[in-house]
Design a protein around this motif. Structure first.
Motif, PDB file in Angstrom:
ATOM      1  N   PRO A 202       0.821  -1.215   0.000  1.00 10.88           N
ATOM      2  CA  PRO A 202       0.000   0.000   0.000  1.00 10.88           C
ATOM      3  C   PRO A 202       0.854   1.263   0.000  1.00 10.88           C
ATOM      4  CG  PRO A 202       0.050  -0.961   2.187  1.00 10.88           C
ATOM      5  CD  PRO A 202       0.739  -1.940   1.278  1.00 10.88           C
ATOM      6  N   ALA A 203       0.213   2.373  -0.319  1.00  9.45           N
ATOM      7  CA  ALA A 203       0.923   3.657  -0.354  1.00  9.45           C
ATOM      8  C   ALA A 203       1.224   4.182   1.042  1.00  9.45           C
ATOM      9  CB  ALA A 203       0.093   4.682  -1.120  1.00  9.45           C
ATOM     10  N   GLN A 204       0.511   3.715   2.054  1.00  8.08           N
ATOM     11  CA  GLN A 204       0.730   4.204   3.416  1.00  8.08           C
ATOM     12  C   GLN A 204       2.185   4.032   3.833  1.00  8.08           C
ATOM     13  OE1 GLN A 204      -1.905   2.335   2.625  1.00  8.08           O
ATOM     14  NE2 GLN A 204      -3.729   3.014   3.708  1.00  8.08           N
ATOM     15  N   LEU A 205       2.683   5.029   4.540  1.00  4.51           N
ATOM     16  CA  LEU A 205       4.065   4.977   5.009  1.00  4.51           C
ATOM     17  C   LEU A 205       4.199   4.170   6.292  1.00  4.51           C
ATOM     18  CD1 LEU A 205       5.107   8.711   4.453  1.00  4.51           C
ATOM     19  CD2 LEU A 205       5.509   6.759   2.938  1.00  4.51           C
ATOM     20  N   THR A 206       3.182   4.243   7.142  1.00  6.07           N
ATOM     21  CA  THR A 206       3.264   3.599   8.449  1.00  6.07           C
ATOM     22  C   THR A 206       2.007   2.792   8.731  1.00  6.07           C
ATOM     23  OG1 THR A 206       2.282   5.491   9.615  1.00  6.07           O
ATOM     24  CG2 THR A 206       4.679   5.488   9.334  1.00  6.07           C
ATOM     25  N   ALA A 207       2.132   1.870   9.667  1.00 12.58           N
ATOM     26  CA  ALA A 207       0.989   1.057  10.070  1.00 12.58           C
ATOM     27  C   ALA A 207      -0.036   1.915  10.797  1.00 12.58           C
ATOM     28  CB  ALA A 207       1.449  -0.082  10.972  1.00 12.58           C
ATOM     29  N   ARG A 208      -1.275   1.545  10.636  1.00 16.82           N
ATOM     30  CA  ARG A 208      -2.366   2.263  11.291  1.00 16.82           C
ATOM     31  C   ARG A 208      -2.616   1.670  12.670  1.00 16.82           C
ATOM     32  NH1 ARG A 208      -5.598   1.750   7.468  1.00 16.82           N
ATOM     33  NH2 ARG A 208      -5.131   3.732   6.465  1.00 16.82           N
ATOM     34  N   ARG A 209      -2.674   2.534  13.685  1.00 16.94           N
ATOM     35  CA  ARG A 209      -2.973   2.129  15.054  1.00 16.94           C
ATOM     36  C   ARG A 209      -3.981   3.102  15.647  1.00 16.94           C
ATOM     37  NH1 ARG A 209      -0.751  -2.667  15.520  1.00 16.94           N
ATOM     38  NH2 ARG A 209      -0.608  -2.482  17.786  1.00 16.94           N
ATOM     39  N   THR A 210      -4.577   2.740  16.758  1.00 17.59           N
ATOM     40  CA  THR A 210      -5.466   3.655  17.467  1.00 17.59           C
ATOM     41  C   THR A 210      -4.661   4.840  17.997  1.00 17.59           C
ATOM     42  OG1 THR A 210      -6.972   1.879  18.103  1.00 17.59           O
ATOM     43  CG2 THR A 210      -7.027   3.885  19.432  1.00 17.59           C
ATOM     44  N   THR A 211      -5.175   6.057  17.806  1.00 14.74           N
ATOM     45  CA  THR A 211      -4.440   7.258  18.207  1.00 14.74           C
ATOM     46  C   THR A 211      -5.331   8.200  19.013  1.00 14.74           C
ATOM     47  OG1 THR A 211      -5.007   8.383  16.135  1.00 14.74           O
ATOM     48  CG2 THR A 211      -2.944   7.138  16.186  1.00 14.74           C
ATOM     49  N   ASP A 212      -4.670   9.143  19.691  1.00  9.92           N
ATOM     50  CA  ASP A 212      -5.377  10.126  20.518  1.00  9.92           C
ATOM     51  C   ASP A 212      -5.117  11.565  20.093  1.00  9.92           C
ATOM     52  OD1 ASP A 212      -6.384   8.123  22.390  1.00  9.92           O
ATOM     53  OD2 ASP A 212      -4.309   7.961  23.085  1.00  9.92           O
ATOM     54  N   TYR A 213      -4.027  11.801  19.357  1.00 15.13           N
ATOM     55  CA  TYR A 213      -3.632  13.168  19.023  1.00 15.13           C
ATOM     56  C   TYR A 213      -3.317  13.270  17.534  1.00 15.13           C
ATOM     57  CZ  TYR A 213      -2.982  13.413  24.076  1.00 15.13           C
ATOM     58  OH  TYR A 213      -3.181  13.350  25.429  1.00 15.13           O
ATOM     59  N   LEU A 214      -3.513  14.473  16.994  1.00 19.52           N
ATOM     60  CA  LEU A 214      -3.210  14.742  15.589  1.00 19.52           C
ATOM     61  C   LEU A 214      -2.367  16.004  15.499  1.00 19.52           C
ATOM     62  CD1 LEU A 214      -3.663  14.178  12.531  1.00 19.52           C
ATOM     63  CD2 LEU A 214      -5.683  15.668  12.686  1.00 19.52           C
ATOM     64  N   VAL A 266       7.689   4.252  15.749  1.00 17.06           N
ATOM     65  CA  VAL A 266       6.970   4.357  14.480  1.00 17.06           C
ATOM     66  C   VAL A 266       7.119   3.034  13.742  1.00 17.06           C
ATOM     67  CG1 VAL A 266       8.981   5.436  13.375  1.00 17.06           C
ATOM     68  CG2 VAL A 266       6.727   5.656  12.321  1.00 17.06           C
ATOM     69  N   TYR A 267       6.004   2.551  13.176  1.00 20.72           N
ATOM     70  CA  TYR A 267       5.994   1.287  12.445  1.00 20.72           C
ATOM     71  C   TYR A 267       5.965   1.606  10.951  1.00 20.72           C
ATOM     72  CZ  TYR A 267       4.361  -0.284  17.043  1.00 20.72           C
ATOM     73  OH  TYR A 267       4.233  -0.527  18.389  1.00 20.72           O
ATOM     74  N   VAL A 268       7.110   1.521  10.300  1.00 21.15           N
ATOM     75  CA  VAL A 268       7.212   1.870   8.885  1.00 21.15           C
ATOM     76  C   VAL A 268       6.903   0.638   8.043  1.00 21.15           C
ATOM     77  CG1 VAL A 268       8.703   2.785   7.076  1.00 21.15           C
ATOM     78  CG2 VAL A 268       8.953   3.608   9.431  1.00 21.15           C
ATOM     79  N   VAL A 269       6.027   0.798   7.057  1.00 15.44           N
ATOM     80  CA  VAL A 269       5.690  -0.313   6.165  1.00 15.44           C
ATOM     81  C   VAL A 269       6.974  -0.786   5.477  1.00 15.44           C
ATOM     82  CG1 VAL A 269       4.302  -1.003   4.173  1.00 15.44           C
ATOM     83  CG2 VAL A 269       3.347   0.544   5.899  1.00 15.44           C
ATOM     84  N   ALA A 270       7.154  -2.096   5.395  1.00 16.77           N
ATOM     85  CA  ALA A 270       8.465  -2.693   5.119  1.00 16.77           C
ATOM     86  C   ALA A 270       9.074  -2.314   3.777  1.00 16.77           C
ATOM     87  CB  ALA A 270       8.371  -4.215   5.229  1.00 16.77           C
ATOM     88  N   ASP A 271       8.259  -1.946   2.797  1.00 17.26           N
ATOM     89  CA  ASP A 271       8.844  -1.608   1.494  1.00 17.26           C
ATOM     90  C   ASP A 271       9.268  -0.146   1.402  1.00 17.26           C
ATOM     91  OD1 ASP A 271       6.241  -0.527   1.392  1.00 17.26           O
ATOM     92  OD2 ASP A 271       6.193  -0.702  -0.798  1.00 17.26           O
ATOM     93  N   LYS A 272       9.013   0.644   2.440  1.00 14.54           N
ATOM     94  CA  LYS A 272       9.352   2.073   2.414  1.00 14.54           C
ATOM     95  C   LYS A 272      10.789   2.270   2.904  1.00 14.54           C
ATOM     96  CE  LYS A 272       5.120   2.857   1.126  1.00 14.54           C
ATOM     97  NZ  LYS A 272       4.589   1.480   1.148  1.00 14.54           N
ATOM     98  N   GLN A 273      11.737   1.719   2.153  1.00 15.09           N
ATOM     99  CA  GLN A 273      13.125   1.704   2.608  1.00 15.09           C
ATOM    100  C   GLN A 273      13.743   3.096   2.649  1.00 15.09           C
ATOM    101  OE1 GLN A 273      15.762  -1.359   1.362  1.00 15.09           O
ATOM    102  NE2 GLN A 273      14.138  -2.846   1.007  1.00 15.09           N
ATOM    103  N   ALA A 274      13.270   4.005   1.815  1.00 10.27           N
ATOM    104  CA  ALA A 274      13.815   5.364   1.853  1.00 10.27           C
ATOM    105  C   ALA A 274      13.469   6.048   3.175  1.00 10.27           C
ATOM    106  CB  ALA A 274      13.284   6.179   0.678  1.00 10.27           C
ATOM    107  N   VAL A 275      12.275   5.787   3.694  1.00 11.71           N
ATOM    108  CA  VAL A 275      11.879   6.358   4.985  1.00 11.71           C
ATOM    109  C   VAL A 275      12.705   5.733   6.106  1.00 11.71           C
ATOM    110  CG1 VAL A 275       9.990   6.597   6.642  1.00 11.71           C
ATOM    111  CG2 VAL A 275       9.553   6.900   4.194  1.00 11.71           C
TER     112      VAL A 275
END
Length: 345
Positions: A202-214, A266-275
Motif C-alpha cells: 500500500p501507499a501508506q508509510l506507516t501502520a495504522r494504530r489507534t491514536t489520541d492526538y493529531l 513508528v511502524y514503517v511499512v516494510a517496502d518504504k526503505q527510503a523512509v
C-alpha cells in the motif's frame, strides 16, 4: 505449613465490573505501586472497561480475592490483539495458576475472528516461557527498544507475534525485506505458519494504530498516542511528501506533544526503505532511530496484512535493562538491515 496456593482452591474466570477494586489492589501489590498502565490500577477505569469494552480479561480468584490477572486487548483499527498485562501474587506463582489463566486469555482472543494478529511483550524468561508453552507458537522478531519505564530505569522487552490460527489472514510478502538471510529474525519468519501471497504494497508509510492526538504542519500530518508513564509516543498514522518531511514531522511531535516525549515508536511499512534509511541516519544533532523489530503482517489494509519495521528513538540517555536477554536482543537487532540514504539515490 502449607502455602495459600496449596490449601486454597483457585478459580479461573472472566473478570466482571464487580472485580475492579480487587484487580487494582492486585496490580498495586504485585508491582509495588509502580505498574504504569492505569487501565489496570484505576478501579473506576477498570470498571468502565469491563462494562463498555470487549477485552479478554481473566482472573484467578481464591477465597474471593483476585490473585492473578491476564488481559488480551484488541485494537479494532488494525485487527490486532495484545496479550499480556500479567500479574500474580507471589505466593501463588509457580503452581500453574497463572498458566491456566494465560491459556484461557489466549483461547478467548483466538476465538475472535477480528483478532487476526496476536502479539505480546516478554519482560523476562518466565514471561517468554508462558508465551512459548501455549498451543499457538509466538515468534520473537525484535524488541520494543526500551519503551517501558520501571521506576527510574527503562527496560527493553522482546516482542513476539503470531497469526490467528483459527482465522488466519493473508500476509503479503514484501519484495526485499530488510532481514539478513540466516539471521535469528529470518529463522523466526520462516517458521511462521499462515497464508502468504505476493503483491504490491500500500501507499501508506506507516501502520495504522489507534491514536489520541493529531499534529499537522507544512511537512504533513501525523496521528499518535501517548503513554505518559513511560514518556513515550507511538505513531499510528503518518502522511508526508518526502522521507525528510517524515523526519521533520516526528521531531515536531517530540517538541510539541502535550506531554514530555523521551521515547518514540513508528511502524514503517516494510517496502518504504527510503523512509527507514532517512530515520536511521543521524541528523545534525546526532539523533537517529534504531530498527528494533521486524513485524510480519503488522499493517492491515485491503483485506490483507503487510509487514512493517519497528523504529524507535530514545531521547533520555537511559540505557535500557535487558533482564537476561542481552545476547538475544543483539541477535535480533543485527538481523535487520538498514540501507543508507545515499544507496537509495
Amino acid at each position: 505449613m502449607s502455602t495459600p496456593s496449596e490449601s486454597t482452591p483457585v478459580v479461573c474466570r472472566r473478570a466482571t465490573p464487580a472485580d475492579a477494586a480487587g484487580i487494582a489492589e492486585l496490580y498495586d501489590r504485585v508491582y509495588g505501586g509502580h505498574y504504569p498502565i492505569t487501565e489496570c490500577t484505576d478501579p473506576a477505569l477498570i470498571g468502565t472497561i469491563l462494562t463498555e469494552r470487549d477485552y479478554s480479561w481473566f482472573l484467578a480468584v481464591a477465597d474471593d480475592i483476585v490473585v492473578g490477572s491476564s488481559v488480551a486487548v484488541p485494537d479494532s483499527s488494525n485487527g490486532s490483539c495484545e496479550i499480556g498485562r500479567a500479574a500474580v501474587r507471589p505466593e501463588y506463582a509457580g503452581h500453574g495458576s497463572f498458566a491456566m489463566l494465560f491459556d484461557a486469555t489466549v483461547a478467548d482472543a483466538v476465538a475472535r475472528p477480528e483478532n487476526e494478529l496476536l502479539y505480546g511483550f516478554a519482560r523476562s524468561d518466565r514471561a517468554r516461557y508462558l508465551f512459548e508453552r501455549i498451543e499457538y507458537p509466538i515468534h520473537w522478531t525484535g524488541t520494543d527498544g526500551g519503551m517501558h519505564r520501571v521506576g527510574d530505569a527503562r527496560e527493553e522487552h522482546l516482542i513476539g507475534v503470531t497469526f490467528n490460527p483459527k482465522h488466519p489472514p493473508v500476509r503479503i510478502l514484501p519484495p526485499n525485506p530488510p532481514v539478513r538471510v540466516g539471521s535469528l529474525v529470518d529463522t523466526e519468519l520462516r517458521a511462521m505458519i499462515g497464508r502468504t501471497a505476493t503483491g504490491p504494497y500500500p501507499a501508506q508509510l506507516t501502520a495504522r494504530r489507534t491514536t489520541d492526538y493529531l499534529h499537522e504542519s507544512a511537512h504533513g500530518r501525523v496521528a499518535y498516542s501517548l503513554f505518559e508513564p513511560s514518556r513515550a509516543a507511538v505513531v499510528g498514522e503518518l502522511d508526508a511528501h518526502t522521507p525528510a518531511d517524515v523526519r521533520r514531522l516526528l521531531w515536531e511531535v517530540v517538541d510539541q506533544a502535550p506531554a514530555r516525549v523521551e521515547h518514540l515508536t513508528v511502524y514503517v511499512v516494510a517496502d518504504k526503505q527510503a523512509v527507514i534509511a532517512e530515520l536511521c541516519a543521524p541528523d545534525v544533532a546526532g539523533r537517529a532511530f534504531t530498527a528494533c523489530a521486524y513485524l510480519p503482517g503488522w499493517h492491515r489494509g485491503d483485506g490483507a496484512r503487510y509487514d512493517c519495521v519497528m523504529l524507535t528513538l530514545r531521547l533520555d540517555g537511559r540505557t535500557p535493562l535487558r533482564l537476561g536477554f542481552n545476547e538475544r536482543v543483539e541477535a535480533l537487532h543485527t538481523s535487520l538491515t538498514v540501507p543508507s540514504p545515499l544507496s537509495l539515490r
